[in-house]
Each structure stands twice: as structure tokens, then as C-alpha cells.
Design a protein around this motif. Sequence first.
Motif, PDB file in Angstrom:
ATOM      1  N   THR A   2      60.082 -11.543  -5.656  1.00  0.00           N
ATOM      2  CA  THR A   2      59.868 -10.116  -5.905  1.00  0.00           C
ATOM      3  C   THR A   2      58.380  -9.849  -5.837  1.00  0.00           C
ATOM      4  O   THR A   2      57.593 -10.460  -6.568  1.00  0.00           O
ATOM      5  CB  THR A   2      60.405  -9.715  -7.292  1.00  0.00           C
ATOM      6  N   THR A   3      57.991  -8.942  -4.969  1.00  0.00           N
ATOM      7  CA  THR A   3      56.570  -8.645  -4.805  1.00  0.00           C
ATOM      8  C   THR A   3      56.247  -7.257  -5.353  1.00  0.00           C
ATOM      9  O   THR A   3      57.134  -6.416  -5.520  1.00  0.00           O
ATOM     10  CB  THR A   3      56.143  -8.724  -3.331  1.00  0.00           C
ATOM     11  N   LEU A   4      54.981  -7.069  -5.623  1.00  0.00           N
ATOM     12  CA  LEU A   4      54.484  -5.787  -6.118  1.00  0.00           C
ATOM     13  C   LEU A   4      53.100  -5.570  -5.538  1.00  0.00           C
ATOM     14  O   LEU A   4      52.279  -6.493  -5.506  1.00  0.00           O
ATOM     15  CB  LEU A   4      54.413  -5.794  -7.650  1.00  0.00           C
ATOM     16  N   LYS A   5      52.857  -4.349  -5.088  1.00  0.00           N
ATOM     17  CA  LYS A   5      51.535  -3.993  -4.579  1.00  0.00           C
ATOM     18  C   LYS A   5      50.727  -3.440  -5.750  1.00  0.00           C
ATOM     19  O   LYS A   5      51.107  -2.444  -6.354  1.00  0.00           O
ATOM     20  CB  LYS A   5      51.664  -2.948  -3.475  1.00  0.00           C
ATOM     21  N   LEU A   6      49.631  -4.122  -6.081  1.00  0.00           N
ATOM     22  CA  LEU A   6      48.776  -3.684  -7.185  1.00  0.00           C
ATOM     23  C   LEU A   6      47.751  -2.680  -6.649  1.00  0.00           C
ATOM     24  O   LEU A   6      46.602  -3.025  -6.359  1.00  0.00           O
ATOM     25  CB  LEU A   6      48.082  -4.884  -7.834  1.00  0.00           C
ATOM     26  N   GLY A  66      46.475  -6.574   1.130  1.00  0.00           N
ATOM     27  CA  GLY A  66      47.103  -5.354   0.645  1.00  0.00           C
ATOM     28  C   GLY A  66      47.303  -5.349  -0.850  1.00  0.00           C
ATOM     29  O   GLY A  66      47.997  -4.497  -1.385  1.00  0.00           O
ATOM     30  N   PHE A  67      46.712  -6.333  -1.551  1.00  0.00           N
ATOM     31  CA  PHE A  67      46.795  -6.459  -3.015  1.00  0.00           C
ATOM     32  C   PHE A  67      48.231  -6.666  -3.481  1.00  0.00           C
ATOM     33  O   PHE A  67      48.671  -6.123  -4.478  1.00  0.00           O
ATOM     34  CB  PHE A  67      46.145  -5.254  -3.702  1.00  0.00           C
ATOM     35  N   LYS A  95      61.903  -8.599 -17.076  1.00  0.00           N
ATOM     36  CA  LYS A  95      61.460  -8.893 -15.722  1.00  0.00           C
ATOM     37  C   LYS A  95      59.932  -8.805 -15.696  1.00  0.00           C
ATOM     38  O   LYS A  95      59.357  -7.840 -16.196  1.00  0.00           O
ATOM     39  CB  LYS A  95      62.061  -7.910 -14.726  1.00  0.00           C
ATOM     40  N   THR A  96      59.302  -9.829 -15.123  1.00  0.00           N
ATOM     41  CA  THR A  96      57.838  -9.815 -15.046  1.00  0.00           C
ATOM     42  C   THR A  96      57.351  -8.645 -14.190  1.00  0.00           C
ATOM     43  O   THR A  96      56.205  -8.227 -14.310  1.00  0.00           O
ATOM     44  CB  THR A  96      57.306 -11.145 -14.491  1.00  0.00           C
ATOM     45  N   PHE A  97      58.219  -8.106 -13.362  1.00  0.00           N
ATOM     46  CA  PHE A  97      57.881  -6.917 -12.586  1.00  0.00           C
ATOM     47  C   PHE A  97      57.434  -5.791 -13.526  1.00  0.00           C
ATOM     48  O   PHE A  97      56.496  -5.060 -13.226  1.00  0.00           O
ATOM     49  CB  PHE A  97      59.089  -6.476 -11.750  1.00  0.00           C
ATOM     50  N   TYR A  98      58.087  -5.665 -14.691  1.00  0.00           N
ATOM     51  CA  TYR A  98      57.717  -4.633 -15.665  1.00  0.00           C
ATOM     52  C   TYR A  98      56.301  -4.891 -16.188  1.00  0.00           C
ATOM     53  O   TYR A  98      55.493  -3.968 -16.323  1.00  0.00           O
ATOM     54  CB  TYR A  98      58.672  -4.616 -16.869  1.00  0.00           C
ATOM     55  N   GLU A 102      53.082  -2.343 -15.467  1.00  0.00           N
ATOM     56  CA  GLU A 102      52.266  -1.765 -16.544  1.00  0.00           C
ATOM     57  C   GLU A 102      50.804  -2.182 -16.372  1.00  0.00           C
ATOM     58  O   GLU A 102      49.892  -1.382 -16.559  1.00  0.00           O
ATOM     59  CB  GLU A 102      52.795  -2.206 -17.904  1.00  0.00           C
ATOM     60  N   PHE A 103      50.582  -3.433 -16.017  1.00  0.00           N
ATOM     61  CA  PHE A 103      49.223  -3.919 -15.756  1.00  0.00           C
ATOM     62  C   PHE A 103      48.568  -3.081 -14.662  1.00  0.00           C
ATOM     63  O   PHE A 103      47.407  -2.674 -14.780  1.00  0.00           O
ATOM     64  CB  PHE A 103      49.275  -5.396 -15.360  1.00  0.00           C
ATOM     65  N   ASN A 104      49.303  -2.808 -13.589  1.00  0.00           N
ATOM     66  CA  ASN A 104      48.774  -2.048 -12.458  1.00  0.00           C
ATOM     67  C   ASN A 104      48.242  -0.676 -12.891  1.00  0.00           C
ATOM     68  O   ASN A 104      47.239  -0.207 -12.376  1.00  0.00           O
ATOM     69  CB  ASN A 104      49.852  -1.895 -11.385  1.00  0.00           C
ATOM     70  N   LYS A 105      48.906  -0.069 -13.864  1.00  0.00           N
ATOM     71  CA  LYS A 105      48.485   1.260 -14.350  1.00  0.00           C
ATOM     72  C   LYS A 105      47.194   1.203 -15.153  1.00  0.00           C
ATOM     73  O   LYS A 105      46.521   2.217 -15.325  1.00  0.00           O
ATOM     74  CB  LYS A 105      49.574   1.867 -15.243  1.00  0.00           C
ATOM     75  N   ARG A 106      46.852   0.014 -15.658  1.00  0.00           N
ATOM     76  CA  ARG A 106      45.714  -0.087 -16.572  1.00  0.00           C
ATOM     77  C   ARG A 106      44.531  -0.891 -16.018  1.00  0.00           C
ATOM     78  O   ARG A 106      43.642  -1.282 -16.758  1.00  0.00           O
ATOM     79  CB  ARG A 106      46.184  -0.689 -17.892  1.00  0.00           C
ATOM     80  N   ILE A 107      44.533  -1.126 -14.734  1.00  0.00           N
ATOM     81  CA  ILE A 107      43.411  -1.827 -14.104  1.00  0.00           C
ATOM     82  C   ILE A 107      42.211  -0.882 -14.075  1.00  0.00           C
ATOM     83  O   ILE A 107      42.347   0.262 -13.640  1.00  0.00           O
ATOM     84  CB  ILE A 107      43.776  -2.278 -12.675  1.00  0.00           C
ATOM     85  N   PRO A 108      41.044  -1.329 -14.531  1.00  0.00           N
ATOM     86  CA  PRO A 108      39.880  -0.435 -14.484  1.00  0.00           C
ATOM     87  C   PRO A 108      39.524  -0.088 -13.041  1.00  0.00           C
ATOM     88  O   PRO A 108      39.713  -0.894 -12.131  1.00  0.00           O
ATOM     89  CB  PRO A 108      38.765  -1.248 -15.154  1.00  0.00           C
TER      90      PRO A 108
END
Length: 193
Positions: A2-6, A66-67, A95-98, A102-108
Amino acid sequence: MTTLKLTGLRELYADMKTKRIKRYKFAFTYNSVSFDVFFFTDETPFKLMFGVKAHNFYFEVNVTNGFVIDTNLRDKYTQLCKILGLQYDPDNPFKTFYFFSEFNKRIPQHADVSYIPESSEIGYYRRDIEESEKIYFLSWRDNEKRGEKVSPENLQKTRLLLGYDAYLICKRKNISSRWTHDKNLAQNFQLPD
């Protein structure tokens, strides 16, 4: 897989490039657990390292073009769930996706030069290095003068704690990084000549 674009990393990376920062540290809290997050752009692929000092725990994920990251933590999943205080629910498993969403929303979005990590901050989490209790940079040793050869283990420690540029110079010039466990003896790090 499962991938996620940060997408949040894009702006931080652009600001880091502008400020010539290759390694950056920031905080992230999830489920009341504080993580030290390190973003390393001095290697390919880029890396994110998440650490929790209170639990002597860390994990890394590769950040590809593409991060994009793989959100599967494999053998670190169970320990992460325990640290986050999560109970197994077969009807709604974590799920680590969650976590990463959430991390993606809080990246400076902007990098502050005062948050460039010290080698000791990285070394605190790395127990897979030579003399892992010695995390404070001491000096350089010119092995040519001594008729010796820099060890692969020392080069690995140099790369992980000081960065890829330091690793390349040390490998090319046969230089070893020297380390101490005593914070009072630590020296400021500068690339060798």
C-alpha cells in the motif's frame, strides 16, 4: 504493498533545497505519542526515520520519486501498535496508512536551519552501527598517514550519522570518523578537507 504520496513533503523539500539543508528533524505526535522525525535527502531514495525515545524505538521508510512511500511497516507494525496503545480489533484493524495520512497533514512547510539534526540525535536511535554507544562526533583520522584502511563499518556509521557527502569523502580519502560516548568531548562536525 500500500503506497501513499506524501504531498506535504514537497514544500518542505523545496524549502530545504533553497536553504541547502540535506537533513532535517521535526516533531510529530500521534495518539499522544511524540515522534522525532528525520527527513534525509542526501541519498537516493530519500528516507524518513521516525523515533520514539521513551520506547527506544525507530523505523525508516524510503521516499521514492514523487514523495511516495510504502506504508507497510512489516516487522515494526506490532511494536508501533503497542507504543500507540492500540488494542487489536478484528472488525477495524489499525492501518499504518492512517498514521502516515495524518503525518502527511502535519509536515512543516518550511525548514528552519536550527532544526538540522546533530549526529548524536540520529545515533540515539541507531543501534545497528559500530560502537553504537559512541554517538558524539570527536574528529577525523587520516588513515593514509597511519598506513591503515578505513573499515566498512566506520564508513557505514559515517554515512548514517553524518551523511552521504561525508561518507564519499571518507571513502575516497581513506579517512575514519572518530566518536565518543562523552557528550562533553563532542566536537562540531565539518566535512574533512
